[in-house]
Design an enzyme around this catalytic site. Sequence first.
Site, PDB file in Angstrom:
ATOM      1  N   LYS A  48       2.637  -5.300   2.588  1.00  0.00           N
ATOM      2  CA  LYS A  48       4.056  -5.075   2.877  1.00  0.00           C
ATOM      3  C   LYS A  48       4.925  -6.080   2.148  1.00  0.00           C
ATOM      4  O   LYS A  48       6.080  -5.785   1.816  1.00  0.00           O
ATOM      5  CB  LYS A  48       4.339  -5.073   4.371  1.00  0.00           C
ATOM      6  CG  LYS A  48       3.909  -6.326   5.129  1.00  0.00           C
ATOM      7  CD  LYS A  48       4.978  -7.345   5.292  1.00  0.00           C
ATOM      8  CE  LYS A  48       4.468  -8.470   6.178  1.00  0.00           C
ATOM      9  NZ  LYS A  48       5.098  -9.727   5.908  1.00  0.00           N
ATOM     10  N   THR A 105      10.218  -5.982   7.087  1.00  0.00           N
ATOM     11  CA  THR A 105      10.188  -6.849   5.915  1.00  0.00           C
ATOM     12  C   THR A 105      10.996  -6.261   4.760  1.00  0.00           C
ATOM     13  O   THR A 105      11.587  -6.998   3.972  1.00  0.00           O
ATOM     14  CB  THR A 105       8.738  -7.121   5.484  1.00  0.00           C
ATOM     15  OG1 THR A 105       8.020  -7.623   6.603  1.00  0.00           O
ATOM     16  CG2 THR A 105       8.662  -8.144   4.369  1.00  0.00           C
TER      17      THR A 105
END
Length: 132
Positions: A48, A105
């Site tokens: 991620k 994120t």
Amino acid sequence: MSALPTAVSVASLNTALATEIQALFATDRFRVYTTDDVVGVELGGAVKNVIAIAAGASDGLGFGHNTRAALITRGLAEIRGWRCAVVRTPRTLAGLSGLGDLVLTCTGDLSRNRTVGMQLGQGKTLEQVLRA
């Protein structure tokens, strides 16, 4: 301590330990989920970051929300492609430590990786970004 609700995953092959940690930290506003899929949680947490840098670069270039959504969606597809090879439980990547962490994120204003990507997208060099 924040009064805002949130949730996290605790990954351990030791189910008793994970349950103990869950009981120690859980509150009415802090939900703790347990999993034995340590590799899946690690994979989601690592990959991620790369996708968040790309999403930040897209934002820094001014490409807009649709492009960011496309990057997140395609990034998730890439992560899912890896799951068959290394992840014990495919549900892991659909949960907090996969999709949840990816979205946060890639979109959060406090995300270091998104910030790096934004600055790169705005034309700064990696050396300039790291110095700041």
